[in-house]
Design an enzyme around this catalytic site. Structure first.
Site, PDB file in Angstrom:
ATOM      1  N   TYR A  50      -8.485 -43.133  -8.790  1.00  0.00           N
ATOM      2  CA  TYR A  50      -9.822 -43.188  -9.403  1.00  0.00           C
ATOM      3  C   TYR A  50      -9.749 -43.383 -10.923  1.00  0.00           C
ATOM      4  O   TYR A  50     -10.687 -42.996 -11.619  1.00  0.00           O
ATOM      5  CB  TYR A  50     -10.597 -41.911  -9.081  1.00  0.00           C
ATOM      6  N   PHE A  58     -17.622 -36.224 -13.946  1.00  0.00           N
ATOM      7  CA  PHE A  58     -17.290 -35.681 -12.623  1.00  0.00           C
ATOM      8  C   PHE A  58     -15.835 -35.946 -12.217  1.00  0.00           C
ATOM      9  O   PHE A  58     -15.417 -35.568 -11.118  1.00  0.00           O
ATOM     10  CB  PHE A  58     -18.239 -36.240 -11.555  1.00  0.00           C
ATOM     11  N   ARG A  86     -19.741 -51.760   2.159  1.00  0.00           N
ATOM     12  CA  ARG A  86     -20.596 -51.068   1.180  1.00  0.00           C
ATOM     13  C   ARG A  86     -22.000 -50.851   1.751  1.00  0.00           C
ATOM     14  O   ARG A  86     -22.611 -49.806   1.544  1.00  0.00           O
ATOM     15  CB  ARG A  86     -20.679 -51.882  -0.119  1.00  0.00           C
ATOM     16  N   THR A  92     -24.307 -44.058  -2.911  1.00  0.00           N
ATOM     17  CA  THR A  92     -23.372 -42.999  -3.307  1.00  0.00           C
ATOM     18  C   THR A  92     -23.965 -41.615  -3.042  1.00  0.00           C
ATOM     19  O   THR A  92     -23.298 -40.732  -2.504  1.00  0.00           O
ATOM     20  CB  THR A  92     -23.038 -43.133  -4.813  1.00  0.00           C
ATOM     21  N   ARG A 103     -23.263 -42.676   5.127  1.00  0.00           N
ATOM     22  CA  ARG A 103     -23.522 -41.547   4.220  1.00  0.00           C
ATOM     23  C   ARG A 103     -24.811 -40.807   4.598  1.00  0.00           C
ATOM     24  O   ARG A 103     -24.886 -39.582   4.462  1.00  0.00           O
ATOM     25  CB  ARG A 103     -23.537 -42.037   2.782  1.00  0.00           C
ATOM     26  N   ASN A 113     -19.229 -37.270  -0.125  1.00  0.00           N
ATOM     27  CA  ASN A 113     -20.060 -38.307   0.502  1.00  0.00           C
ATOM     28  C   ASN A 113     -19.330 -39.115   1.574  1.00  0.00           C
ATOM     29  O   ASN A 113     -19.640 -40.275   1.811  1.00  0.00           O
ATOM     30  CB  ASN A 113     -20.702 -39.190  -0.572  1.00  0.00           C
ATOM     31  N   HIS A 116     -15.271 -43.767   1.335  1.00  0.00           N
ATOM     32  CA  HIS A 116     -15.067 -44.662   0.191  1.00  0.00           C
ATOM     33  C   HIS A 116     -14.926 -46.093   0.697  1.00  0.00           C
ATOM     34  O   HIS A 116     -14.357 -46.306   1.765  1.00  0.00           O
ATOM     35  CB  HIS A 116     -13.772 -44.291  -0.558  1.00  0.00           C
ATOM     36  N   GLU A 127      -6.405 -51.150  -4.567  1.00  0.00           N
ATOM     37  CA  GLU A 127      -6.468 -49.942  -3.727  1.00  0.00           C
ATOM     38  C   GLU A 127      -5.570 -50.067  -2.491  1.00  0.00           C
ATOM     39  O   GLU A 127      -4.905 -49.099  -2.105  1.00  0.00           O
ATOM     40  CB  GLU A 127      -7.928 -49.662  -3.348  1.00  0.00           C
TER      41      GLU A 127
HETATM   42  P1  ATP Z   1     -16.597 -44.797  -3.718  1.00  0.00           P
HETATM   43  O1  ATP Z   1     -15.936 -45.423  -4.934  1.00  0.00           O
HETATM   44  O2  ATP Z   1     -15.980 -43.479  -3.319  1.00  0.00           O
HETATM   45  O3  ATP Z   1     -16.693 -45.764  -2.582  1.00  0.00           O
HETATM   46  P2  ATP Z   1     -19.162 -45.317  -4.890  1.00  0.00           P
HETATM   47  O4  ATP Z   1     -18.586 -46.636  -5.261  1.00  0.00           O
HETATM   48  O5  ATP Z   1     -20.438 -45.293  -4.089  1.00  0.00           O
HETATM   49  O6  ATP Z   1     -18.109 -44.443  -4.076  1.00  0.00           O
HETATM   50  P3  ATP Z   1     -18.584 -44.454  -7.583  1.00  0.00           P
HETATM   51  O7  ATP Z   1     -19.593 -44.590  -8.668  1.00  0.00           O
HETATM   52  O8  ATP Z   1     -17.439 -45.410  -7.528  1.00  0.00           O
HETATM   53  O9  ATP Z   1     -19.383 -44.437  -6.174  1.00  0.00           O
HETATM   54  O10 ATP Z   1     -18.034 -42.971  -7.654  1.00  0.00           O
HETATM   55  C1  ATP Z   1     -16.844 -42.613  -6.987  1.00  0.00           C
HETATM   56  C2  ATP Z   1     -17.047 -41.295  -6.316  1.00  0.00           C
HETATM   57  O11 ATP Z   1     -17.239 -40.286  -7.305  1.00  0.00           O
HETATM   58  C3  ATP Z   1     -18.304 -41.171  -5.441  1.00  0.00           C
HETATM   59  O12 ATP Z   1     -18.162 -41.702  -4.145  1.00  0.00           O
HETATM   60  C4  ATP Z   1     -18.515 -39.681  -5.394  1.00  0.00           C
HETATM   61  O13 ATP Z   1     -17.607 -39.055  -4.492  1.00  0.00           O
HETATM   62  C5  ATP Z   1     -18.138 -39.300  -6.828  1.00  0.00           C
HETATM   63  N1  ATP Z   1     -19.296 -39.290  -7.709  1.00  0.00           N
HETATM   64  C6  ATP Z   1     -19.974 -40.364  -8.198  1.00  0.00           C
HETATM   65  N2  ATP Z   1     -20.994 -39.998  -8.986  1.00  0.00           N
HETATM   66  C7  ATP Z   1     -20.966 -38.633  -9.015  1.00  0.00           C
HETATM   67  C8  ATP Z   1     -21.751 -37.635  -9.653  1.00  0.00           C
HETATM   68  N3  ATP Z   1     -22.783 -37.959 -10.439  1.00  0.00           N
HETATM   69  N4  ATP Z   1     -21.419 -36.347  -9.443  1.00  0.00           N
HETATM   70  C9  ATP Z   1     -20.361 -36.000  -8.662  1.00  0.00           C
HETATM   71  N5  ATP Z   1     -19.583 -36.891  -8.027  1.00  0.00           N
HETATM   72  C10 ATP Z   1     -19.876 -38.194  -8.197  1.00  0.00           C
HETATM   73 MG    MG Z   2     -16.683 -46.834  -6.221  1.00  0.00          MG
END
Ligand code: ATP
Ligand code: MG
Length: 138
Positions: A50, A58, A86, A92, A103, A113, A116, A127
């Site tokens: 990440y 976060f 997606r 998210t 989700r 959530n 991923h 990845e």
């Molecule tokens: P992922 O990358 O896991 O597929 P995403 O692309 O929908 O999810 P991202 O913005 O990439 O969301 O954030 C990565 C992950 O970080 C999220 O899936 C969630 O687990 C966590 N996350 C994102 N925003 C927040 C937040 N505001 N508070 C807490 N955790 C968060």
């Molecule tokens: Mg993401």
């Protein structure tokens, strides 16, 4: 040409016993499993995965959560796999996720959530290579 994407069934969903149900959703949507493994990951491994989020507030909690228990790492394949996954995942924050999405059905919170999915071709390539060796992709 089919496209590959990378996915994780996150520790919250594995803990709650949703792995089989999520795999069934992926199967029904036409994804082929190219590679899959259940394992626990370390916090440094989560931080590397990440890294794009390292400045976000976060980040620390997210990496603690991702290393809190076993998860499922997967490479999935189908036409338009990245965008279709997606869409199937949903927003998210599960509070904003559409009916019928993974989700909406299985996520507990914006952090925990359930799943991923890679968000672009370059991130999918990074990845997949981060978690799998070439010989594991079959
Ligand atoms: P992922 O990358 O896991 O597929 P995403 O692309 O929908 O999810 P991202 O913005 O990439 O969301 O954030 C990565 C992950 O970080 C999220 O899936 C969630 O687990 C966590 N996350 C994102 N925003 C927040 C937040 N505001 N508070 C807490 N955790 C968060
Ligand atoms: Mg993401």
């Amino acid at each position: 040409m089919p496209q590959r994407t990378f996915s994780i069934i996150k520790p919250d969903a594995v803990r709650k016993g949703y792995t089989g149900a999520i795999l069934a959703e992926l199967d029904r949507a036409g994804f082929r499993i190219v590679a899959a493994k259940k394992q626990s990951i370390s916090k440094p491994q989560a931080e590397g995965f990440y890294h794009v989020h390292k400045e976000r507030p976060f980040f620390g909690d997210l990496c603690t959560f991702m290393s809190s228990g076993p998860l499922f790492l997967m490479v999935l394949e189908k036409d338009n796999a990245i965008a279709d996954l997606r869409k199937l995942m949903g927003a998210t924050n599960p509070a904003n996720a559409e009916e019928g999405t993974i989700r909406k059905k299985f996520a507990g919170s914006i952090q925990e959530n359930a799943i991923h999915g890679s968000d672009a071709e370059e991130t999918a390539a990074f990845e997949i290579g981060y978690w799998f060796a070439g010989y594991e992709l079959i």
